[in-house]
Design an enzyme around this catalytic site. Structure first.
Site, PDB file in Angstrom:
ATOM      1  N   HIS A  16      29.204 -17.605  -3.220  1.00 53.42           N
ATOM      2  CA  HIS A  16      27.839 -17.519  -3.761  1.00 53.42           C
ATOM      3  C   HIS A  16      26.977 -18.704  -3.335  1.00 53.42           C
ATOM      4  CE1 HIS A  16      29.086 -19.830  -7.519  1.00 53.42           C
ATOM      5  NE2 HIS A  16      27.843 -20.240  -7.441  1.00 53.42           N
ATOM      6  N   ASP A  34      35.695 -16.045  -4.709  1.00 50.64           N
ATOM      7  CA  ASP A  34      34.388 -16.671  -4.477  1.00 50.64           C
ATOM      8  C   ASP A  34      34.522 -17.939  -3.612  1.00 50.64           C
ATOM      9  OD1 ASP A  34      31.793 -17.503  -4.577  1.00 50.64           O
ATOM     10  OD2 ASP A  34      31.579 -17.376  -6.748  1.00 50.64           O
ATOM     11  N   SER A  62      29.497 -25.528  -8.851  1.00 48.41           N
ATOM     12  CA  SER A  62      29.936 -24.417  -8.007  1.00 48.41           C
ATOM     13  C   SER A  62      30.408 -24.983  -6.680  1.00 48.41           C
ATOM     14  CB  SER A  62      28.771 -23.472  -7.736  1.00 48.41           C
ATOM     15  OG  SER A  62      28.509 -22.712  -8.869  1.00 48.41           O
TER      16      SER A  62
HETATM   17  N1  ASP Z   1      28.521 -19.901 -11.454  1.00 47.09           N
HETATM   18  C1  ASP Z   1      27.835 -20.988 -11.990  1.00 47.09           C
HETATM   19  C2  ASP Z   1      26.500 -21.137 -11.348  1.00 47.09           C
HETATM   20  O1  ASP Z   1      26.343 -20.805 -10.217  1.00 47.09           O
HETATM   21  C3  ASP Z   1      28.624 -22.262 -11.960  1.00 47.09           C
HETATM   22  C4  ASP Z   1      28.519 -22.867 -13.308  1.00 47.09           C
HETATM   23  O2  ASP Z   1      27.386 -22.969 -13.771  1.00 47.09           O
HETATM   24  O3  ASP Z   1      29.526 -23.206 -13.905  1.00 47.09           O
HETATM   25  O4  ASP Z   1      25.529 -21.547 -11.957  1.00 47.09           O
END
Ligand code: ASP
Length: 704
Positions: free
Chosen positions: A84, A221, A640
């Protein structure tokens, strides 16, 4: 470059001893690592091997990749981060013919690695406390807005000077404690970043928004990128002459992963938390800002998803934006639920009552600090009164990408008449080329019909909110969209070369509209600066008195600077009678696969799973490939892509998310419900090596 660390004491952060560590504050600045007694928790390295101001150490292997974190995993600048985090780059490189989001991407040779436009990589090189020079510019009789401007000007000056003194490096003055402590960070700054390997979204984004912010999780991911520099090692824009960056240190990948009960630690660049903010701030979030976001983004996501459904070319322009809005929308829902469920506002307000009693108990203290909580409360009260109108108005210029472009062009022309240090930061010489390249990326992904629908929706909302924007009276959106030329690169170039007068005379309907709206945006900017100046002053004093009251040390809120957090791989109980264990498996992926998005799994994965073709990546106890793990570290957005490191400092996974209950970490951390989620390295390696045959990468990481 040679290390030039100067140890910083974050004013209130003297040395921790383990008994003083507060379990709710776990994003430690690297200057504090030595005081954490990590060997008692499971670290097998010395603190100096993790962070040493005078020699190469573990943190030299960590980098910031745009708003995410990454790790160098080879001596040749290979970076592992999240799928991502590379998503925008994968989308930009994709077309309906070469759909790398759908099918994945693998560069078999260095020459075929794809430039990731708009990506930069930073490595922390040094830091020094600049609180004194920053705060010295504040004069007692200054207005709040002048206070805010003076501090901002000084921060920019220090950054600019540091970049002159250290050519090629990037400097940033970070505010550690609001209105109180400032630290100048110097970064190695890499502008040529390339995409090396990405699994298909059916792996990298398996479960999509349904599973996002949830545990159990079955998402691979991860992706690989590479940092490049000029042949002489200096930072350079993309060029075929560039060579892979040689990090001072890379992180060794450990094939054995991490298991339940293991010590783990993360190094990374957490973005923002608000643990030192008052209950009045939290009420503002709970009652006003978060519900607004959920509502607005929810509608925008639906519109964009509809447009993308049957048209892949449109989807390839919008997916990254949809993903980012959906991520924020669901996180906001999690936060709303968590704020209520964990009674966060009431708890913080109870703490404040005790603090107030402490302040009031001493006349001198009362005279100095007695008003603080009420004064802060009054600022948020006033903010609440105008919030809906302000939010609608601000969103107007970012919802429509055409208005966003028009605003930036006009704002740039206005700001660039001023001396460099007086400009908004996006238009300073050191930042302007990035601002322009962002504009070009926005232009590349324009979809006029979606843009028009989104703008129409928001204007409707403004009418429902009985918000009068006379500048919008009588405009015809059809006319606006038919006549604009902002989608034309040559026109954009010409606009960027125009001065204010020329833009005032420009006949493009979006430029004309922004010229009319601009004065109101300036007013909003000024009032937000005044607020910032006022809150900065109050929060700075609040921290001082809170420290006297609690007689303890605090960790500053996350602010995008390098931090360490540590914990254990462990499950949790999100509600009564429910226990969730901390590892998922490939069998779980297969079981979840329905063949309907977002639960589609590539055939090859299903076949190899059926054949149990696991190679050396089998989990000896689970007798399966482990997919994701859960652990109780303290993380937020920006973490992330952070490496999950074992006690030896080896990479055993890549952090990518939090459980739904842990979305509340941004306001308060809790050992019961705060859990972070990462992809197990064994799944990463199995996909890279066995499923997609990228043996060269396995070899490059030293894992034959
Ligand atoms: N998946 C989250 C983000 O992209 C990572 C996190 O906030 O812990 O904001």
């Amino acid at each position: 470059m040679k290390h030039v660390y100067q140890l910083v004491t974050f004013a209130l952060l003297s040395v921790f001893v383990s008994s003083q560590i507060r379990a709710d504050e776990g994003m430690y600045p690297i200057s504090e690592i030595a005081g954490l007694n990590l060997s008692q928790k499971g670290l097998q390295l010395t603190a100096l091997e993790v962070f040493n101001p005078n020699a190469t150490c573990l943190i030299d292997g960590i980098c910031r990749v745009n708003g995410c974190t990454g790790s160098f995993v080879s001596p040749e600048g290979l970076i592992i981060t999240n799928h991502h985090c590379a998503y925008r780059a994968i989308q930009s490189a994709s077309s309906t013919q070469n759909d790398y989001l759908k099918d994945g991407f693998q560069a078999k040779t260095r020459e075929t690695e794809i430039p990731a436009a708009g990506y930069t990589v930073r490595v922390t090189e040094s830091f020094s406390d600049v609180s004194k020079p920053v705060l010295n510019v504040v004069k007692a009789d200054m207005s709040f807005v002048d206070r805010s401007k003076a501090i901002s000007r000084k921060r920019k000056l220090l950054e600019k000077q540091a970049e002159v003194d250290n050519p090629g490096m990037r400097a940033e003055v970070a505010e550690m404690f609001t209105g109180k402590t400032y630290v100048l960070f110097l970064y190695t700054y890499i502008k040529d970043v390339r995409l090396v390997f990405a699994p298909p979204s059916s792996i990298g984004n398996f479960g999509g928004d349904v599973d996002n912010w949830e545990w159990p999780r079955h998402t691979g991911d991860f992706s690989f990128m590479r940092a490049y520099v000029a042949p002489d090692g200096s930072t350079a824009d993309y060029s075929t002459d560039n060579v892979p960056y040689k990090p001072k240190r890379f992180i060794q990948v450990a094939r054995q992963g991490a298991n339940e009960g293991d010590y783990v630690m993360l190094l990374g660049y957490p973005g923002r938390t608000a643990r030192h903010k008052t209950s009045s701030f939290l009420s503002f979030e709970q009652d006003i800002r978060l519900p607004y976001i959920v509502d607005l983004y929810g509608r925008q996501i639906t519109t964009m998803e509809k447009a993308s459904q049957d048209d892949r070319a449109v989807a390839l322009k919008l997916l990254s934006r949809i993903k980012s809005l959906a991520n924020t929308e669901k996180r906001s829902r999690g936060q709303l639920k968590g704020l209520t469920r964990a009674k966060i506002v009431a708890k913080r307000s109870a703490e404040e009552q005790k603090l107030q009693a402490f302040i009031d108990a001493d006349p001198a203290r009362k005279a100095k600090y007695g008003h603080l909580l009420d004064s802060i409360d009054a600022v948020y009260q006033r903010m609440s009164e105008t919030a809906a109108e302000e939010a609608n108005f601000q969103n107007l210029r970012i919802t429509s990408q055409l208005l966003r472009m028009a605003f930036t062009i006009y704002d740039a022309a206005q700001e660039r008449q001023k001396p460099d240090l007086e400009r908004e930061s996006a238009y300073m010489e050191r930042n302007f080329s990035q601002t322009v390249s962002r504009l070009k990326m926005i232009q590349k992904d324009l979809d006029l019909s979606v843009d028009q629908s989104l703008l129409a929706q928001l204007i409707n909302q403004m009418q429902n909110d009985e918000m009068k924007v006379t500048e919008l009276d009588g405009i015809s959106l059809n006319d606006l969209y038919e006549k604009t030329k902002l989608q034309d690169p040559a026109f954009l170039q010409a606009c960027l070369a125009s001065d204010v007068e020329q833009l005032n005379a420009n006949t493009d309907p979006f430029m004309q509209l922004i010229v009319k709206l601009y004065p109101r945006y300036l007013e909003l900017r000024e009032s937000s600066k005044a607020r910032e100046g006022q809150l900065g002053l109050y929060y700075g004093e609040l921290i001082t008195v809170k420290q006297q009251f609690l007689d303890t040390n605090f960790v500053p809120d996350a602010n995008g600077t390098l931090r360490l957090t540590f914990g254990t791989v462990r499950g949790y109980s999100p509600e009564d009678a429910v226990y969730k264990s901390p590892a998922t498996t490939l069998s779980g992926v297969v079981a979840k696969t329905t063949g309907i998005a977002p639960f589609i799994t590539p055939e090859k994965v299903l076949e190899m799973s059926a054949k149990q073709d696991f190679g050396p990546y089998l989990h000896p106890k689970l007798k399966d490939i482990p997919i994701a793990i859960l652990y109780d570290t303290d993380t937020t957005g920006g973490n992330s892509g952070s490496p999950i490191l074992n006690g030896k400092g080896e990479l055993v996974g890549v952090n990518f998310d939090r459980a739904f209950e842990a979305t509340i970490n941004d306001f308060a951390w809790n050992t019961e419900y705060s859990r972070s989620i990462g992809v197990d390295i064994r799944y990463v390696l199995w996909i890279t090596d066995k499923v997609y045959g990228a043996k060269h990468l396995i070899k490059e990481m030293g894992l034959n």
